[in-house]
Design a protein around this motif. Structure first.
Motif, mmCIF file in Angstrom:
data_model
loop_
_atom_site.group_PDB
_atom_site.id
_atom_site.type_symbol
_atom_site.label_atom_id
_atom_site.label_comp_id
_atom_site.label_asym_id
_atom_site.label_seq_id
_atom_site.Cartn_x
_atom_site.Cartn_y
_atom_site.Cartn_z
ATOM 1 N N LYS A 62 0.873 -1.168 -0.131
ATOM 2 C CA LYS A 62 -0.057 0.100 -0.051
ATOM 3 C C LYS A 62 0.799 1.183 0.143
ATOM 4 O O LYS A 62 0.433 2.153 -0.533
ATOM 5 C CB LYS A 62 -0.757 0.004 1.160
ATOM 6 N N ALA A 63 1.801 0.987 0.793
ATOM 7 C CA ALA A 63 2.962 2.304 0.684
ATOM 8 C C ALA A 63 3.597 2.827 -0.282
ATOM 9 O O ALA A 63 3.496 3.863 -1.152
ATOM 10 C CB ALA A 63 3.909 2.070 1.844
ATOM 11 N N GLU B 108 5.177 8.427 5.742
ATOM 12 C CA GLU B 108 5.223 8.948 4.252
ATOM 13 C C GLU B 108 4.048 8.508 3.266
ATOM 14 O O GLU B 108 3.842 9.110 2.530
ATOM 15 C CB GLU B 108 6.420 8.197 3.592
ATOM 16 N N SER B 109 3.606 7.298 3.580
ATOM 17 C CA SER B 109 2.620 6.877 2.621
ATOM 18 C C SER B 109 1.360 7.962 2.547
ATOM 19 O O SER B 109 0.636 8.010 1.790
ATOM 20 C CB SER B 109 2.189 5.451 3.015
ATOM 21 N N ALA B 110 1.106 8.372 3.712
ATOM 22 C CA ALA B 110 0.062 9.515 3.808
ATOM 23 C C ALA B 110 0.434 10.646 3.138
ATOM 24 O O ALA B 110 -0.809 11.388 2.685
ATOM 25 C CB ALA B 110 -0.323 9.734 5.240
ATOM 26 N N ILE C 135 6.958 14.304 8.891
ATOM 27 C CA ILE C 135 6.820 13.007 8.552
ATOM 28 C C ILE C 135 7.404 11.963 9.319
ATOM 29 O O ILE C 135 8.499 12.312 9.655
ATOM 30 C CB ILE C 135 7.504 12.850 6.882
ATOM 31 N N ASP C 136 6.789 11.253 9.682
ATOM 32 C CA ASP C 136 7.245 10.146 10.743
ATOM 33 C C ASP C 136 7.892 8.954 9.995
ATOM 34 O O ASP C 136 7.778 8.713 8.964
ATOM 35 C CB ASP C 136 6.014 9.722 11.455
ATOM 36 N N PHE D 66 12.817 11.498 -0.663
ATOM 37 C CA PHE D 66 13.299 12.411 -0.846
ATOM 38 C C PHE D 66 12.471 13.215 -2.071
ATOM 39 O O PHE D 66 12.281 14.163 -1.942
ATOM 40 C CB PHE D 66 14.941 12.131 -1.693
ATOM 41 N N SER D 67 12.046 12.502 -2.938
ATOM 42 C CA SER D 67 11.401 13.029 -3.913
ATOM 43 C C SER D 67 10.027 13.643 -3.343
ATOM 44 O O SER D 67 9.636 14.677 -3.945
ATOM 45 C CB SER D 67 10.982 11.997 -5.336
ATOM 46 N N ARG D 68 9.503 12.939 -2.719
ATOM 47 C CA ARG D 68 8.114 13.271 -2.270
ATOM 48 C C ARG D 68 8.111 14.548 -1.263
ATOM 49 O O ARG D 68 7.149 15.292 -1.571
ATOM 50 C CB ARG D 68 7.605 12.183 -1.341
#
Ligand code: C2E
Ligand code: CA
Ligand code: CA
Length: 730
Positions: A344-345, A595-597, A621-622, A631-633
């Protein structure tokens, strides 16, 4: 395959050939029949014609004779035996004018007075001639004597006798006529007339002449009945009714000619028909093939997953049911449930195309790892595997192979994507209930996940007990949330690295279970997420955090929010309302999300973050570095802080991990973000992180999470480095 070839061969060649053959054959048969019929009719007509011609010929010779025998001069000159006159008018003239072969003039006593033969070399003997004309002459004389005039009229001037007869061996028409007066001036006693005999041979040029005139090919006389079936013939009968001989000829067969003429056309028609039907057969074949292919495609689509090409759930269940139903008593079956970890991530971070690619690569890898198994995709990142005939050891080995195989990175668009898999295994011997087997594999999978993922579990009866416990835990959690009783909030202090002062608290949920005691959020938060209770828990923690913060003026507080909470409509408003109720400035609250959020700004979640940030709430970001986007995000999402995950801090003694931490810090600095390092447990780690330029530090070395009251008390005098006791277990 052979069947297919056969039917293709049949459709393209055999059927067209047979059809063309039958059609053309039928056509040919009907044409032949028609030809034969028309030939038959033609031959009949030709026979009639020949018969008629012979009759006409007989009459014609007699008629020819009359032109010279019914003549006063003839009577006179015959009587006078004027041979010269006779020859000129009754002999050679008759030959040159009418083509008669032989002529005789007989006295009334039937004695030849004059004899002429056209063919001197083959002239008939007098005896032969006599044999031929005598019966006729005698009959005629008798009739003349009797004054018989039957048959005479305008056209036939004198009576006569004509017959077919052999002159020696030669067939001929022999005609006898009296030499009589045309005017009646020359008187003759009845029976005293001289007679004129004309002979026309049938085996000479006569048939050729008739043949030419009436277009009969190869017409000739034959004494015997012809045996050649290709020849037509007609019997020639004498006066006595006896068959005298035959005229035979090569009949003109119009039907045969038509048939001959149409044969090439028929052959062409056969070829065209064959070619046409072969083409049609080919087309039908191709169409059938296409239909079969599309039917196969449809049935494949109905039973397979479009993305991976693996079987789908329906197909898997069907095969499982079949195999288990037909299983013999000692036959073994193994079912494995595979769930990709952290899929999912990846999907949330990189987007669906990459997620799809990952799923198909993972599917292909599984197929490579266990080629002999039936593998199905039954959900987003869930797979089931069916194997026949395996025992516990082999099943364990397989599960291990899968877990290890799926741990290896996937290369997608130049990125290394590392996921993992949890595998649940169940096996059975002999026939069994498929639902029971899959239920066991599912439970085993749940255990593998609960055991920290990236591992496998084999179903054992104890698991049923664990499942029962999980159900009980779910019930308990639901009532805990409903009653707002057992969920507590602990606070872990966060310190500034530069001055060692406590700068913030992280609110962490705790479930104080009435019988089981404190349950870690690592266990109940995922459960709450699955059960849809996470929003309620988040609210409880947020409220508690705001109340606590209201009592502590200087510092800020951080709360954790899972993606589901953030995405829920009205989240921003709820947060702002909670802050307002406790009379807190929004900038004292920081929301930690994984991060996935993190997402693009134009999504619902992006808008929530923007709204809250606009109001002053900060975002972190946890577990930074554990996702994929790191990095990109960060370039795209509006945040204020990163929290370097404990796993990197743990490994700081290793140079590559340290390099990663350095890179994270550099990146965050460049973006103007604050940096917190989590899970600091040793003084070495703390020093290293301080040196590298972390802003804030958090970890057991500094302080464990504390219950609310203890945290409030702690904040009042805490500074970095003073090790405080943990009041309750974490
Ligand atoms: P997290 O957000 O990364 O929180 C930090 C976790 O690390 C906490 O575990 C904390 O007790 C633990 N920790 C801090 N320092 C150290 C250290 O030096 N060594 C070790 N071994 N651990 C340390 P905790 O409280 O068990 O929470 C686990 C996770 O549960 C959290 O990880 C967070 O993701 C989630 N969580 C906790 N409370 C909430 C909540 O209210 N809402 C949501 N959505 N998630 C929560
Ligand atoms: Ca956190
Ligand atoms: Ca963390």
């Amino acid at each position: 395959m052979i069947m297919q070839l056969q039917s293709q061969w049949f459709l393209r060649w055999v059927l067209p050939a047979c059809a063309s053959f039958v059609l053309c054959g039928l056509l040919f048969i009907s044409l032949s029949w028609a030809a034969a019929r028309s030939d038959e009719v033609a031959v009949l007509r030709q026979r009639d014609l020949v018969t008629l011609t012979v009759a006409k010929l007989k009459a014609g010779i007699a008629h020819d004779q009359e032109s010279a025998t019914v003549w006063d001069d003839a009577v006179r000159n015959a009587r006078a035996a004027n041979i010269e006159w006779i020859d000129a008018n009754l002999g050679s003239w008759m030959h040159s004018y009418f083509g008669h072969d032989t002529a005789l003039v007989l006295t009334s006593d039937l004695v030849p007075l004059y004899q002429f033969s056209a063919d001197v070399d083959f002239a008939p003997t007098t005896g032969d001639l006599r044999g031929a004309y005598l019966p006729l002459a005698e009959t005629l004389r008798t009739r003349l004597t009797a004054g018989d005039t039957e048959g005479t009229g305008d056209k036939i001037l004198s009576i006569g006798e004509t017959d077919l007869s052999y002159v020696g061996f030669r067939p001929a028409i022999v005609s006898v006529k009296p030499i009589v007066s045309d005017t009646g001036d020359v008187e003759q006693a009845a029976g005293s007339e001289m007679l004129h005999v004309a002979v026309r041979f049938l085996d000479g040029d006569l048939p050729t002449v008739i043949g030419k005139e009436y277009e009969f090919s190869e017409l000739q006389f034959s004494a015997k009945r012809p045996r050649d079936r290709n020849l037509a013939f007609v019997p020639l009968k004498g006066r006595d009714g006896e068959i005298f001989g035959y005229f035979e000829w090569k009949p003109f067969r119009p039907g045969h000619h038509v048939l001959e003429a149409t044969t090439p056309a028929l052959i062409l028609a056969f070829v065209a028909l064959f070619a046409g039907s072969s083409l049609a057969g080919g087309a039908i074949w191709r169409r059938t093939e296409r239909l079969a292919a599309s039917r196969a495609e449809l049935s494949h689509q109905a039973s397979h997953d479009a993305l991976t090409g693996l079987a789908n759930r329906a197909r898997f269940n069907e095969e499982l049911n079949r195999q288990l139903r037909e299983a013999s008593d000692d036959e073994r079956h193994t079912v494995l449930f595979v769930d990709l970890d952290r899929f999912k991530a990846v999907n949330d971070t990189f987007g669906h195309p990459v997620g799809d690619k990952l799923i198909s690569l993972a599917a292909a890898r599984m197929r490579d790892l266990i080629p002999e198994a039936l593998i199905a995709r039954i959900g987003g990142d869930e797979f089931t595997i069916l194997l026949q005939g395996d025992d516990a050891l082999v099943a364990e080995e397989l599960a291990d192979t899968l877990v290890h195989g799926l741990k290896a990175p996937f290369e997608i668009e130049t990125a290394h994507v590392v996921i993992g898999a949890s595998v649940g295994v169940a096996f059975t011997r002999g026939p069994c209930d498929p639902a029971e087997l899959t239920r066991k594999a599912d439970i085993a999978l749940y255990h593998a996940k609960a055991a920290g993922r990236n591992t496998y579990a084999i179903f054992g009866d104890h698991m049923d007990e664990l499942l029962r416990k999980r159900r009980a835990l779910e019930n308990d959690l639901r009532s805990a949330v409903e009653t707002c009783s057992q969920i507590e909030t602990f606070y872990q202090p966060v310190f500034s690295a530069s001055n060692g002062k406590l700068c913030s608290l992280e609110a962490l949920a705790r479930w104080n279970h009435p019988t089981l005691g404190y349950i870690s959020p690592d266990q109940f938060i995922p459960l709450a997420e699955e059960m849809g209770l996470i929003r309620e828990i988040g609210s409880l923690v947020l409220e508690d955090a705001c109340r606590t913060l209201a009592e502590l003026p200087e510092i800020t507080v951080a709360v954790n929010a899972s993606a589901r909470e953030l995405e829920a409509p009205g989240y921003a408003l709820r947060v702002l309302a909670t802050l307002a109720r406790s009379n807190l400035r929004p900038d004292r609250l920081e929301i930690e999300m994984t991060e996935s959020a993190t997402t693009d700004n134009d999504s619902e979640l992006g808008r929530t973050i923007s709204t809250l940030r606009a109001a002053g709430v900060r975002f972190a970001i946890d577990d930074f570095g554990t996702g994929y986007s790191s990095f990109s995000r960060v370039q795209r999402v509006e945040i204020d802080r990163i929290k370097i995950d404990k796993s990197f801090v743990d490994e700081m003694h290793r140079s590559d991990s340290r390099a990663l931490v350095v890179a994270m810090i550099d990146m965050a600095r460049a973006k103007g973000l604050k940096i917190t390092a989590e899970g600091v447990e040793t003084a070495e780690q703390r020093e290293a992180l301080e040196r590298l330029g972390c802003d804030d530090l958090q970890g057991f070395l500094l302080s464990r999470p504390l219950p609310r009251e203890a945290a409030i008390a702690y904040v009042s005098g805490a500074t970095l480095g003073s090790v405080k006791p943990t009041l309750r277990p974490t």
